[in-house]
Design a protein around this motif. Structure first.
Motif, short mmCIF file in Angstrom:
data_model
loop_
_atom_site.label_atom_id
_atom_site.label_comp_id
_atom_site.label_asym_id
_atom_site.label_seq_id
_atom_site.Cartn_x
_atom_site.Cartn_y
_atom_site.Cartn_z
N GLN A 14 30.51 -62.39 63.58
CA GLN A 14 31.75 -62.38 62.83
C GLN A 14 32.54 -61.10 63.10
OE1 GLN A 14 31.15 -62.86 58.67
NE2 GLN A 14 33.26 -62.41 58.13
N GLN A 15 33.86 -61.23 63.22
CA GLN A 15 34.69 -60.05 63.38
C GLN A 15 35.22 -59.64 62.02
OE1 GLN A 15 36.73 -61.12 67.30
NE2 GLN A 15 37.73 -59.26 66.70
N PHE A 16 35.34 -58.33 61.82
CA PHE A 16 35.67 -57.84 60.49
C PHE A 16 37.01 -57.11 60.42
CE2 PHE A 16 31.37 -58.94 60.04
CZ PHE A 16 31.18 -59.22 58.71
N ASN A 17 37.82 -57.17 61.46
CA ASN A 17 39.19 -56.71 61.33
C ASN A 17 40.05 -57.47 62.32
OD1 ASN A 17 38.94 -55.56 63.84
ND2 ASN A 17 39.00 -53.45 63.12
N ASP A 18 41.33 -57.17 62.33
CA ASP A 18 42.28 -57.96 63.10
C ASP A 18 42.41 -57.51 64.53
OD1 ASP A 18 42.78 -59.44 60.84
OD2 ASP A 18 44.38 -58.09 60.16
N HIS A 19 41.74 -56.40 64.91
CA HIS A 19 41.90 -55.91 66.27
C HIS A 19 41.04 -56.73 67.22
CE1 HIS A 19 44.06 -52.49 64.67
NE2 HIS A 19 43.07 -52.26 63.84
N SER A 20 41.56 -57.04 68.36
CA SER A 20 40.79 -57.80 69.34
C SER A 20 39.72 -56.92 69.97
CB SER A 20 41.73 -58.34 70.43
OG SER A 20 42.41 -57.27 71.07
N GLU A 21 39.98 -55.63 70.05
CA GLU A 21 38.99 -54.71 70.58
C GLU A 21 38.88 -53.50 69.67
OE1 GLU A 21 39.59 -53.53 74.55
OE2 GLU A 21 39.46 -55.55 75.39
N PRO A 22 37.66 -53.03 69.37
CA PRO A 22 37.49 -51.86 68.51
C PRO A 22 37.91 -50.58 69.22
CG PRO A 22 35.38 -52.55 69.38
CD PRO A 22 36.37 -53.58 69.81
N ALA A 23 38.53 -49.69 68.47
CA ALA A 23 38.93 -48.41 69.06
C ALA A 23 37.72 -47.49 69.25
CB ALA A 23 39.97 -47.74 68.17
N HIS A 24 36.69 -47.68 68.40
CA HIS A 24 35.53 -46.80 68.44
C HIS A 24 34.26 -47.64 68.30
CE1 HIS A 24 38.63 -43.81 67.61
NE2 HIS A 24 38.95 -44.51 66.55
N ILE A 25 33.21 -47.23 69.00
CA ILE A 25 31.93 -47.94 68.94
C ILE A 25 30.82 -46.93 68.65
CG2 ILE A 25 30.27 -49.39 70.18
CD1 ILE A 25 32.53 -50.34 71.95
N VAL A 42 34.17 -49.34 64.75
CA VAL A 42 34.61 -48.51 63.63
C VAL A 42 36.13 -48.51 63.59
CG1 VAL A 42 34.54 -46.22 62.57
CG2 VAL A 42 32.59 -47.01 63.92
N ALA A 43 36.69 -48.89 62.46
CA ALA A 43 38.14 -48.89 62.30
C ALA A 43 38.66 -47.45 62.25
CB ALA A 43 38.53 -49.64 61.03
N ASP A 44 39.93 -47.29 62.58
CA ASP A 44 40.52 -45.95 62.63
C ASP A 44 40.43 -45.22 61.29
OD1 ASP A 44 41.18 -46.04 65.31
OD2 ASP A 44 43.14 -46.95 64.95
N ASP A 45 40.54 -45.97 60.17
CA ASP A 45 40.53 -45.30 58.87
C ASP A 45 39.15 -44.77 58.48
OD1 ASP A 45 39.56 -47.86 58.63
OD2 ASP A 45 40.28 -48.14 56.58
N LEU A 46 38.10 -45.19 59.19
CA LEU A 46 36.75 -44.66 58.93
C LEU A 46 36.30 -43.66 59.98
CD1 LEU A 46 34.82 -47.88 57.79
CD2 LEU A 46 35.76 -46.07 56.36
N TRP A 47 37.06 -43.51 61.02
CA TRP A 47 36.71 -42.59 62.09
C TRP A 47 37.14 -41.17 61.72
CZ3 TRP A 47 33.53 -43.28 65.99
CH2 TRP A 47 33.53 -42.38 67.04
N PRO A 48 36.41 -40.12 62.09
CA PRO A 48 35.24 -40.11 62.97
C PRO A 48 33.93 -40.34 62.23
CG PRO A 48 35.86 -37.86 62.49
CD PRO A 48 36.87 -38.74 61.78
#
Length: 416
Positions: A14-25, A42-48
Motif C-alpha cells: 500500500q502507498q501512503f501518500n500521493d507522491h509517485s516516488e518518495p523523496a527520501h528512503i 519518508v515524506a518531506d514533513d518528517l524528514w530528516p
C-alpha cells in the motif's frame, strides 16, 4: 475478480501518500524480532530521519504500526531493497535525536551476526525501557530578559522591577542562561505569574521551556560510607598501572588480563588507569557482576571521580533515564554498571574494564543472548579503546587468548 487481480491485491504494498516516488528512503529494523530489515519512504514533513532514531511504520498485510529503529538513512534508489514506486511510508518519528550512535550501531550489527539475533531486537535491548518512554522527563518553564539594558524606571510595579533585578543578577539574557520561572517568582515573592505576563506584554522578558530529568540519588543517604583514606600502591600494582597506562596512551585497541589474587588491589589499579584516561580527555566504562554492584563499591568510585553514572537493575525507570541522558550528554566520565552498561552511549570511550571477567552472570540468558565480557572487548575494539579484564580466577578462554593473540597481554598481581 480474476486470479491475477486477487494475487495482486494480496501482495501489493500500500502507498501512503500521493507522491509517485518518495523523496527520501530509510531502512528500518523492527523491535518485534522480524528477521529482516525493510525500506520505507519518508515524506518531506518528517524528514530528516537519522540512523539510530526510532520510527513508527505500517507493517504486514494489516499495516499495523510497529516501532523500529532507522538503521540507514538517505538511501538511493539502487540501494533500496524495494521498488521505489511501491514503498510504504513511515507515519511518525519518535526521537528528536538518535538513541544509538554510529559506534553502537556497528556493535549491534556485530551482536546480531555473531549471536544470530534480529538486529531490531538487539537495538531494542540496547536502549533502556525508561529511556524509550521518557520516564521522569518534564518540561520546566524558564525566562530571560530580551534587553540587557531594561530600564526599571519605566516600570511602576515593584514586583516587576524585582523580577528584572533578579534576571539581571543571573545574567539571564538568552535561553542558555535563563532563570527557572518558579525560582524567580519565589525570590520575587510573587504568588502568581501575573507580573511576568505583564513584562512579556511590554516586550521585556520572554518565556521558554527546557526538558529536565528527575534526578534521584542512586545511593540512599543511609548507606553512604567514608572511603577517603589514601591508598599506596605496592610494587606489583605500580608495575601493572604503568604497563596498562602505557598501552592506553598508544590509543590503539588492546586487551589486558589482570590476574590478581583476592585482595591484591585490582580495583585500585582500575582507578589509577581511569584517572589517566580521564586526564587524556576520554571516558571509561566499568562492568561489575550484579552481585558486586553494592552501594559501597559505587561510593568508592564516586569518592575518587566527580562525574560518575550508575546503571543497574536496582534503579527505577526515572533514575535509569536520568543516568542514561547524563551519559549521552557527556556529563559522566565513568559509567559503572552490570553487563547492559556496556551499551551506555559514552562519547570518547578510552577504557573498558570488566571486573571478575570469569563470572557467569555476564551471560545474558534472554534474547538477545550475549556474553557481556566478549561484547565489552568488541565495544573497545570499535572505539579504538583499551579493555582490562580482571579476575582472581581467569577464564580458560582469556588465558588461551593471552597465549595466542598478539593484542592480549597478561599482567599479574601475586601478592595480597
Amino acid at each position: 475478480m480474476s486470479k491475477e487481480q486477487l494475487t495482486a491485491n494480496l501482495f501489493a504494498q500500500q502507498q501512503f501518500n500521493d507522491h509517485s516516488e518518495p523523496a527520501h528512503i530509510i531502512r528500518v529494523a523492527f523491535e518485534s524480532g522480524v528477521d529482516s530489515e525493510f525500506d520505507y519512504g519518508v515524506a518531506d514533513d518528517l524528514w530528516p530521519v537519522e540512523a539510530g532514531a526510532r520510527v513508527e511504520a505500517p507493517f504486514g498485510r494489516g499495516n499495523k504500526n510497529q516501532v523500529g529503529f532507522c538503521v540507514a538513512a538517505g538511501l538511493s534508489a539502487h540501494e533500496s531493497f524495494a521498488d521505489r514506486n511501491r514503498l510504504k511510508y513511515i507515519t511518525k518519528v519518535l526521537d528528536d535525536s538518535p538513541l544509538v550512535d554510529a559506534e553502537l550501531m556497528e556493535l549491534a550489527r556485530w551482536i546480531s551476526g555473531y549471536y544470530v539475533c534480529p538486529l531490531g531486537q538487539v537495538l531494542g535491548a540496547m536502549v533502556p525501557a525508561g529511556v524509550k518512554r521518557a520516564a521522569g522527563r518534564r518540561q520546566v518553564r524558564y525566562m530571560y530578559l530580551l534587553s540587557q539594558n531594561a530600564q526599571k524606571k519605566q516600570i511602576k510595579s515593584r514586583k516587576q522591577q524585582t523580577i528584572i533585578e533578579i534576571l539581571q543578577e543571573l545574567e539571564a539574557f538568552d535561553t542558555y542562561s535563563a532563570g527557572q520561572l518558579d525560582d524567580v517568582l519565589r525570590e520575587a515573592d510573587c504568588s502568581t505569574d501575573g507580573p511576568v505576563k505583564r513584562l512579556g506584554e511590554k516586550g521585556l522578558v520572554k518565556l521558554c521551556r527546557k526538558t529536565e530529568f528527575r534526578k534521584l540519588p542512586v545511593i540512599p543517604e543511609g548507606l553512604r560510607i567514608d572511603s577517603s583514606r589514601e591508598v599506596s600502591l605496592n610494587n606489583d600494582q605500580a608495575a601493572a598501572v604503568k604497563q596498562i597506562c602505557s598501552d592506553v596512551e598508544t590509543e590503539l585497541f588492546g586487551v589486558t588480563l589482570l590476574w590478581g589474587i583476592t585482595d591484591s588491589g585490582k580495583t585500585e589499579v582500575y582507578m589509577r588507569v581511569i584517572e589517566q584516561v580521564i586526564a587524556s580527555g576520554k571516558n571509561a566504562i566499568v562492568l561489575l557482576p550484579e552481585i558486586a554492584l553494592t552501594a559501597q563499591t559505587v561510593q568508592r568510585f564516586q569518592k575518587r571521580f566527580s562525574k560518575v553514572a550508575v546503571l543497574h537493575s536496582g534503579l527505577t525507570a526515572a533514575q535509569r533515564n536520568a543516568q542514561w541522558q547524563m551519559i549521552r550528554s557527556g556529563q559522566a566520565e565513568v559509567v559503572i554498571g552490570a553487563r547492559s552498561a556496556i551499551f551506555a552511549p559514552v562519547p570518547r570511550l578510552g577504557l573498558v574494564v570488566v571486573d571478575e571477567e570469569h563470572e557467569p552472570s555476564y551471560k545474558q540468558d534472554t534474547v538477545p543472548r550475549y556474553h557481556g565480557r566478549d561484547v565489552a572487548i568488541k565495544r573497545a575494539q570499535i572505539a579504538g579503546a583499551h579493555c582490562v579484564l580482571g579476575s582472581a580466577t581467569p577464564s580458560l578462554e582469556s588465558l588461551v587468548n593471552c597465549a595466542q593473540r598478539g593484542h592480549y597481554k597478561l599482567v599479574k598481581l601475586p601478592k595480597r
